[in-house]
Design an enzyme around this catalytic site. Structure first.
Site, PDB file in Angstrom:
ATOM      1  N   GLY A   1       0.781  -1.231   0.000  1.00 35.04           N
ATOM      2  CA  GLY A   1       0.000   0.000   0.000  1.00 35.04           C
ATOM      3  C   GLY A   1       0.812   1.280   0.000  1.00 35.04           C
ATOM      4  O   GLY A   1       0.314   2.332   0.417  1.00 35.04           O
ATOM      5  N   SER A   2       2.034   1.236  -0.515  1.00 34.42           N
ATOM      6  CA  SER A   2       2.826   2.475  -0.486  1.00 34.42           C
ATOM      7  C   SER A   2       2.226   3.534  -1.414  1.00 34.42           C
ATOM      8  O   SER A   2       2.259   4.732  -1.098  1.00 34.42           O
ATOM      9  CB  SER A   2       4.294   2.204  -0.837  1.00 34.42           C
ATOM     10  OG  SER A   2       4.439   1.830  -2.186  1.00 34.42           O
ATOM     11  N   ASN A   3       1.667   3.121  -2.536  1.00 38.07           N
ATOM     12  CA  ASN A   3       0.998   4.098  -3.408  1.00 38.07           C
ATOM     13  C   ASN A   3      -0.275   4.625  -2.755  1.00 38.07           C
ATOM     14  O   ASN A   3      -0.592   5.815  -2.876  1.00 38.07           O
ATOM     15  CB  ASN A   3       0.681   3.487  -4.773  1.00 38.07           C
ATOM     16  CG  ASN A   3       1.887   3.508  -5.687  1.00 38.07           C
ATOM     17  OD1 ASN A   3       2.247   4.557  -6.218  1.00 38.07           O
ATOM     18  ND2 ASN A   3       2.531   2.365  -5.853  1.00 38.07           N
TER      19      ASN A   3
ATOM     20  N   MET B   1      -4.019  -6.588  -7.242  1.00 40.57           N
ATOM     21  CA  MET B   1      -3.518  -7.623  -8.144  1.00 40.57           C
ATOM     22  C   MET B   1      -4.599  -8.624  -8.555  1.00 40.57           C
ATOM     23  O   MET B   1      -4.348  -9.820  -8.641  1.00 40.57           O
ATOM     24  CB  MET B   1      -2.318  -8.335  -7.502  1.00 40.57           C
ATOM     25  CG  MET B   1      -1.190  -7.397  -7.110  1.00 40.57           C
ATOM     26  SD  MET B   1      -0.609  -6.305  -8.442  1.00 40.57           S
ATOM     27  CE  MET B   1       0.566  -7.384  -9.238  1.00 40.57           C
ATOM     28  N   ARG B   2      -5.803  -8.136  -8.818  1.00 40.55           N
ATOM     29  CA  ARG B   2      -6.850  -8.976  -9.390  1.00 40.55           C
ATOM     30  C   ARG B   2      -7.237  -8.393 -10.749  1.00 40.55           C
ATOM     31  O   ARG B   2      -7.395  -7.175 -10.891  1.00 40.55           O
ATOM     32  CB  ARG B   2      -8.114  -8.990  -8.511  1.00 40.55           C
ATOM     33  CG  ARG B   2      -7.904  -9.444  -7.102  1.00 40.55           C
ATOM     34  CD  ARG B   2      -7.408 -10.858  -6.982  1.00 40.55           C
ATOM     35  NE  ARG B   2      -8.298 -11.874  -7.534  1.00 40.55           N
ATOM     36  CZ  ARG B   2      -7.947 -13.136  -7.702  1.00 40.55           C
ATOM     37  NH1 ARG B   2      -6.729 -13.546  -7.392  1.00 40.55           N
ATOM     38  NH2 ARG B   2      -8.798 -14.009  -8.185  1.00 40.55           N
TER      39      ARG B   2
ATOM     40  N   LEU C   1      -9.915  -7.520 -13.357  1.00 34.53           N
ATOM     41  CA  LEU C   1     -11.341  -7.204 -13.232  1.00 34.53           C
ATOM     42  C   LEU C   1     -12.065  -7.516 -14.539  1.00 34.53           C
ATOM     43  O   LEU C   1     -11.514  -7.345 -15.630  1.00 34.53           O
ATOM     44  CB  LEU C   1     -11.503  -5.729 -12.872  1.00 34.53           C
ATOM     45  CG  LEU C   1     -10.899  -5.352 -11.513  1.00 34.53           C
ATOM     46  CD1 LEU C   1     -10.748  -3.843 -11.377  1.00 34.53           C
ATOM     47  CD2 LEU C   1     -11.750  -5.909 -10.372  1.00 34.53           C
TER      48      LEU C   1
ATOM     49  N   ASN D   1      -5.391   3.325 -12.641  1.00 36.93           N
ATOM     50  CA  ASN D   1      -4.458   2.287 -12.212  1.00 36.93           C
ATOM     51  C   ASN D   1      -3.046   2.802 -12.377  1.00 36.93           C
ATOM     52  O   ASN D   1      -2.774   3.617 -13.264  1.00 36.93           O
ATOM     53  CB  ASN D   1      -4.637   1.028 -13.071  1.00 36.93           C
ATOM     54  CG  ASN D   1      -3.699  -0.097 -12.644  1.00 36.93           C
ATOM     55  OD1 ASN D   1      -3.530  -0.363 -11.446  1.00 36.93           O
ATOM     56  ND2 ASN D   1      -3.065  -0.760 -13.607  1.00 36.93           N
TER      57      ASN D   1
ATOM     58  N   HIS E   1       0.763   1.360 -13.135  1.00 38.69           N
ATOM     59  CA  HIS E   1       1.422   0.164 -13.658  1.00 38.69           C
ATOM     60  C   HIS E   1       2.931   0.440 -13.730  1.00 38.69           C
ATOM     61  O   HIS E   1       3.338   1.502 -14.209  1.00 38.69           O
ATOM     62  CB  HIS E   1       0.876  -0.166 -15.052  1.00 38.69           C
ATOM     63  CG  HIS E   1       1.482  -1.409 -15.621  1.00 38.69           C
ATOM     64  ND1 HIS E   1       1.103  -2.667 -15.215  1.00 38.69           N
ATOM     65  CD2 HIS E   1       2.466  -1.583 -16.532  1.00 38.69           C
ATOM     66  CE1 HIS E   1       1.832  -3.568 -15.863  1.00 38.69           C
ATOM     67  NE2 HIS E   1       2.660  -2.929 -16.673  1.00 38.69           N
TER      68      HIS E   1
ATOM     69  N   GLU F   1       6.550   6.554  -8.685  1.00 36.34           N
ATOM     70  CA  GLU F   1       5.113   6.252  -8.611  1.00 36.34           C
ATOM     71  C   GLU F   1       4.450   7.136  -7.559  1.00 36.34           C
ATOM     72  O   GLU F   1       3.337   7.634  -7.754  1.00 36.34           O
ATOM     73  CB  GLU F   1       4.894   4.774  -8.237  1.00 36.34           C
ATOM     74  CG  GLU F   1       5.342   3.795  -9.298  1.00 36.34           C
ATOM     75  CD  GLU F   1       5.048   2.344  -8.933  1.00 36.34           C
ATOM     76  OE1 GLU F   1       4.316   2.084  -7.953  1.00 36.34           O
ATOM     77  OE2 GLU F   1       5.558   1.453  -9.627  1.00 36.34           O
TER      78      GLU F   1
HETATM   79  C1  GAR Z   1       3.384  -0.878  -7.427  1.00 35.55           C
HETATM   80  O1  GAR Z   1       4.723  -0.817  -7.780  1.00 35.55           O
HETATM   81  C2  GAR Z   1       2.495  -0.873  -8.640  1.00 35.55           C
HETATM   82  O2  GAR Z   1       3.064  -0.196  -9.711  1.00 35.55           O
HETATM   83  C3  GAR Z   1       2.374  -2.341  -8.936  1.00 35.55           C
HETATM   84  O3  GAR Z   1       2.311  -2.963  -7.687  1.00 35.55           O
HETATM   85  C4  GAR Z   1       3.072  -2.221  -6.754  1.00 35.55           C
HETATM   86  C5  GAR Z   1       2.268  -2.070  -5.493  1.00 35.55           C
HETATM   87  O4  GAR Z   1       3.016  -1.477  -4.481  1.00 35.55           O
HETATM   88  N1  GAR Z   1       1.201  -2.611  -9.707  1.00 35.55           N
HETATM   89  C6  GAR Z   1       1.104  -3.583 -10.611  1.00 35.55           C
HETATM   90  O5  GAR Z   1       2.005  -4.351 -10.833  1.00 35.55           O
HETATM   91  C7  GAR Z   1      -0.220  -3.646 -11.321  1.00 35.55           C
HETATM   92  N2  GAR Z   1      -0.185  -4.606 -12.382  1.00 35.55           N
HETATM   93  P1  GAR Z   1       2.299  -0.767  -3.260  1.00 35.55           P
HETATM   94  O6  GAR Z   1       1.287  -1.762  -2.688  1.00 35.55           O
HETATM   95  O7  GAR Z   1       3.407  -0.508  -2.273  1.00 35.55           O
HETATM   96  O8  GAR Z   1       1.656   0.481  -3.755  1.00 35.55           O
END
Ligand code: GAR
Length: 197
Positions: free
Chosen positions: A13-15, A91-92, A94, A108, A110, A175
């Protein structure tokens, strides 16, 4: 009018934290709920610590019945009446039905410079291809995986000796800048793409 934002996570969940922390002051949006599809998602505690309501809709009891999982997810979201849905490491995959319901209102992030490297293992694949730069993309979610209109991109250099982990850390730092910037613009009705640096 203040936009109500729901954030979907699966992991650290850092984003999500970057998005929640950005929605303060004169920001045109506020976080209303963080939903995880895993009860052990580390981001849940981080959201709660920030005073954001959390919910879990565990996908596993649905045993691959995506439509049933999404009906449960939609019902939980409805309780919070969000205007915008932000996928943040969710990571599901949809279904088209769910995506269509949120068309134009679901974002989203990516970890690649789309249209390159859709799907998983983006950093390992970029390194294997000998790319000189990598990055991340915020896009609208459409039924085609990782193919919706691009709302922002941030580029980072690939450095000699990079591993997927080191590259991922460098991309993630961007990000956390890009996603809040795009959300702020979208919440204000501005969909012109952002380019960093
Ligand atoms: C992030 O780096 C995001 O770009 C990636 O998952 C990570 C989640 O990190 N997303 C994907 O790969 C989507 N296909 P976070 O939980 O620390 O935000």
């Amino acid at each position: 009018m203040t936009a109500r934002v729901a954030i979907l996570i699966s992991g650290s969940g850092s984003n999500m934290v970057a998005l929640v922390d950005s929605m303060a002051g004169d920001h045109p949006a506020r976080p209303v709920v963080v939903v995880a599809n895993r009860p052990d998602a580390a981001g849940l505690d981080k959201a709660a610590a920030r005073g954001v309501p959390t919910e879990v809709v565990d996908h596993r009891p649905f045993r691959g019945d995506r439509a049933a999982f999404e009906a449960a997810l939609q019902a939980r979201l409805d309780d919070y009446a969000p205007d915008i849905l932000c996928l943040a490491g969710f990571m599901r995959v949809l279904t088209g039905d769910f995506v269509s319901r949120w068309r134009g209102r679901m974002l989203n992030i990516h970890p690649s410079l789309l249209p390159k490297y859709r799907g998983l293992d983006t950093h390992a694949r970029a390194l294997a291809e000998g790319e000189a730069e990598a990055g991340c993309t915020v896009h609208e979610v459409t039924p085609e995986l990782d193919q919706g209109p691009i709302l922002g991109q941030a580029r980072v250099p690939v450095r000699p000796g990079d591993t997927p982990e080191r590259l991922a850390a460098r991309v993630q730092a961007q990000e956390h800048v890009l996603y809040p910037m795009v959300l702020r613009r979208v919440a204000a009705g501005d969909r012109r793409p952002v380019h960093l640096p």
